[in-house]
Structures are given as C-alpha cells and as structure tokens.
Design an enzyme around this catalytic site. Structure first.
Site, PDB file in Angstrom:
ATOM      1  N   ALA A 144      44.842 -11.462 -13.863  1.00  0.00           N
ATOM      2  CA  ALA A 144      44.758 -11.091 -12.926  1.00  0.00           C
ATOM      3  C   ALA A 144      46.167 -11.013 -13.098  1.00  0.00           C
ATOM      4  CB  ALA A 144      43.969 -11.138 -11.894  1.00  0.00           C
ATOM      5  N   ASP A 145      46.899 -11.593 -12.854  1.00  0.00           N
ATOM      6  CA  ASP A 145      48.133 -12.142 -11.968  1.00  0.00           C
ATOM      7  C   ASP A 145      49.048 -12.251 -13.003  1.00  0.00           C
ATOM      8  OD1 ASP A 145      47.301 -13.960 -10.033  1.00  0.00           O
ATOM      9  OD2 ASP A 145      47.810 -15.627 -10.948  1.00  0.00           O
ATOM     10  N   TYR A 146      48.690 -12.030 -14.523  1.00  0.00           N
ATOM     11  CA  TYR A 146      49.852 -11.324 -15.668  1.00  0.00           C
ATOM     12  C   TYR A 146      49.681  -9.496 -15.386  1.00  0.00           C
ATOM     13  CZ  TYR A 146      51.340 -15.630 -17.302  1.00  0.00           C
ATOM     14  OH  TYR A 146      52.401 -17.528 -17.468  1.00  0.00           O
TER      15      TYR A 146
END
Length: 429
Positions: free
Chosen positions: A191-193
């Site tokens: 999700a962060d990437y």
C-alpha cells in the site's frame, strides 16, 4: 505559450540560480532537473515519491519534526538510507511561529509540497492550502493520509499505515487461503509503494497543468482509496455484488501459481493463453484438442474437470524435476515461468548484473551501501544516486543561508528549539 515551452523556461530559470534556495552541489541531470520539491513526510508512502523525483534530478528538501525525527531512522533495517537518498534535510518545529515561517519561506520557491499526516493536520498548523497559495499560487500540494482530508470526521482523524489501508479498503479481504487462514496484509508495504507511485504520477500531472495555467492544485490522497482502485475484484462486487472464492496465493486458473519441485524450491507458473496451453500439453504429455483439453481455450478453471486434470499434470511433472531443471525445460518450450528467487539468487543473477540493477554508494558516515538503483532506465537523461540520505537536520544552516538567514538568526533558532539536528536516536538495529 505551450505547456512544454513554459516548463522549459522554468527549468532554465532554475538552472541559472534565479530562484532563492538552490543546492549548488546538485549536478544537472535527469528529466526533472530544475524541479524544486519540499516534503514533510515520514515512513514510506510520503517520502518515496520525492526520492524518485530526486533520482530524476529534482532539488528535494525533506522537513522532519524537530522534536521527533522520522521513526524509520530507528527501525531494524536501513530503509531510510535507500528511500531518502539524494535529498537535503531540515529539522523544523512546525508548531512554532518561526518554524511555520521557515516552511513558508521554502514553499515560496518550490514547485511541489508533499506532506503525510492525519487528515487536516496542516490546517491545524495554520499551513492550509490557501495559506500556501498566498505565498506561491503555482504550488502543487499533495496531502497523503490513511483516510483523506474530507468525509466523516472520525475517519479523517484516524492514523493510517500500510496494513490498515489494506484492511479498510477491502484489498486484504481477498487475501486468505480459502478460509484456512485469516485475511493477511500483502507485504512488504504494498500500500505504501502504490500510494507513493500514484502520488508521483498525480503530482507531475498537476505540475504540467500549473505550468499551463499558472495555478497550482491540491491533491487529497487517501491510501485506502488507492488500494480499492488497485483491486481487480472491486468492479465485480460494486456492479453485481459478486464475490469470488478466496484463493489466497493460489489462483482460480489451473497451472497458475507457485508449485514445489523435487528439491523443494518453488517454480511460479503462469499458464494461460491458447498458445501457451498447447505448449503445456505437449510438454506434460497431455492430449491437446481432446474433449478434456479442447483446442483454442485460453485457460482451464481450477474448479472444472479439465482444470483439475491439468493442475495434477503440472504438479506431477514438476515433482520429478529440480527447480532449475523444470525452469529450463519450461523456458525452452516457450512457457512463462520463473523460479522464486532468494535475494542471493537475485544478487548473483547474470541478467541483474548485466542491467546494473544494483548500485553502490556511501552513507554520510562512509559506510558502503548496495541497493536497487533508480528506475526505470532513461536512455537520454539517466537517473542517478548522487548523494546519500541526509542525517537529521544535516542541512539546516546551508538551506537557511540560501533563504537569507544570518548566522546569528540560525543560532537563535537552535537556542529556541525552532530547528534541531543530530538528534540522539536510539537505534534498534
């Protein structure tokens, strides 16, 4: 004047040093040479986008909280050394009037400002979009949060992380092994990437429009929404309220997934497409064009008789071969497969070496680092790693001098705690 011409003029002006803060040590390179970016973000979803911009040649300043540096500096791994490279850093107390003014001084001369915090945090700091645009009308602003800047207040105020975005969005709902395990987060930090890359795309689109119109924009980036968009199953549910079986790491397509070989290593197979299935039947000794394996079919569903027979043939064939033997035979037959590589496999792979995917540089302390280099590869304007990640507050004086502050003012700001550096971090690694 066309957008492209306006963009070129801005880059030329920046390169001549006509703008206030400017990193004289920054070499001119890359497709974003001349772009000036300020970000006040931590963890991964916020800082990664600016890092990519810096690898493409942008001048990037990273603001950390003077009282509490980015917590990733204390993690068990050295993530920040890779995900903050090519940047300069300042430690600023944003809640102080002087710290707020420092941010405005930086913003006045920037093209992009990115922050990651709970929804509405920068409004509460008296650094709203409207305040920033009073200083710089062309500024592109990106707010990254778990749940967005608007909506139900209880959600807007919630903290968010990679796993909570996956959980709330429905993305995690799809990841369970047929009910045998609870839903799990896909790692590491998908999700962060996804958030960082989508933010980078949107920011550059907004910069293009700002060059065309002279007016900046503000992007409200909610991690959970991007994870909803990243699921191929959401459209079926929202349209037909149709749910698919939860297969976890397995697929509903027979012959698609990771299969163990004789030596215990895993070969990942992607057997779909009429041409591929014909080659599979030839390799595994199946009768292509028969009633069980009809010609022209693009995939065998795992729930059908054909799918189960095909899956068994794949499992049996692989169980008699090592992963290297199986991979070579499949590749020679024109089948899309890859063994599941360890990091050791990746590092020693001849193709990875030939492409120069792994690069090396030194930290501010002189320690050598090796990590994946800037991507993708540009033919005419290559990206590069030109400096290591900064230490906390490393560039306070340098940047404040560029903004016109005197040595006396800088020392006063240190004495008052408006700025900070060399924080006593208790590293866990």
């Amino acid at each position: 004047m066309s957008t492209s011409n306006q963009f070129l003029l801005r880059l030329q002006r920046n390169r001549k040093g006509d703008r206030m803060w400017h990193n004289d040590a920054l070499p001119e390179f890359g497709v974003l040479s001349g772009l000036k970016v300020v970000h006040a973000s931590s963890s991964l979803a916020g800082p990664l986008g600016p890092t990519i911009f810096s690898e493409y040649g942008a001048d990037v300043v990273w603001i950390e909280n003077a009282d509490a540096p980015d917590y990733t500096r204390t993690l068990h791994n050295i993530q920040p050394e890779s995900e903050r490279r090519n940047q300069r850093a300042m430690g600023i107390r944003l809640r102080s009037p002087e710290g707020r003014q420092l941010v405005l001084d930086l913003i006045k001369d920037a093209d992009v400002f990115i922050e990651s915090s709970k929804g509405g945090q920068f409004d509460r700091l008296d650094l709203s979009d409207e305040t920033l645009w009073e200083v710089n009308p062309k500024l592109v602003i990106a707010h990254i949060s778990g749940y967005g800047q608007t909506g139900v207040e209880d959600y807007v105020k919630r903290g968010g992380f990679d796993a909570t975005a996956q959980a709330f969005s429905g993305y995690m709902w799809e990841n369970t092994n047929g009910g045998a395990t609870p839903p799990y987060a896909v790692g590491p930090y998908v999700a962060d990437y996804i958030t960082a890359l989508w933010t980078g795309l949107a920011v550059l689109a907004a910069v293009r429009k700002a060059d065309e119109t002279g007016v900046g924009d503000s992007l409200d980036i909610a991690q959970f929404e991007l994870m909803m968009r990243a699921s191929i199953f959401s459209v079926d549910y929202f349209t037909f309220h149709k749910e698919f079986p939860k297969t976890g790491e397995k697929s509903m397509i027979a012959g698609w997934g990771g299969f163990p070989c004789k030596d215990g290593r895993i070969l990942y197979c992607c057997f779909t497409g009429a041409g591929v299935l014909k080659k599979c039947c030839d390799l595994f000794g199946l009768e292509y064009g028969s009633e069980l394996f009809p010609a022209g079919v693009s995939l065998y569903n795992i729930t059908t008789e054909s799918g189960q027979a095909f899956e068994k043939a794949v499992v049996d064939w692989l169980s008699e071969r090592t992963v290297d033997e199986a991979e070579r035979a499949c590749l020679d037959a024109g089948l899309p497969v890859s063994k599941v590589n360890s990091w050791e496999d990746v590092e020693n792979n001849e193709h990875v070496k030939a492409r120069g995917t792994i690069t090396e540089w030194e930290t501010v302390k002189g320690t050598k680092l090796r990590a994946v280099g800037p991507l993708p590869k540009f033919k005419k304007h290559p990206a590069r790693v030109w400096r290591p990640a900064p230490s906390f507050g490393e560039n306070n004086e340098e940047i404040m001098h560029e903004l016109g502050y005197t040595d006396e003012q800088i020392q006063e700001y240190y004495d008052k705690g408006v700025i900070n550096k060399d924080f006593d971090l208790k590293l866990s690694r």
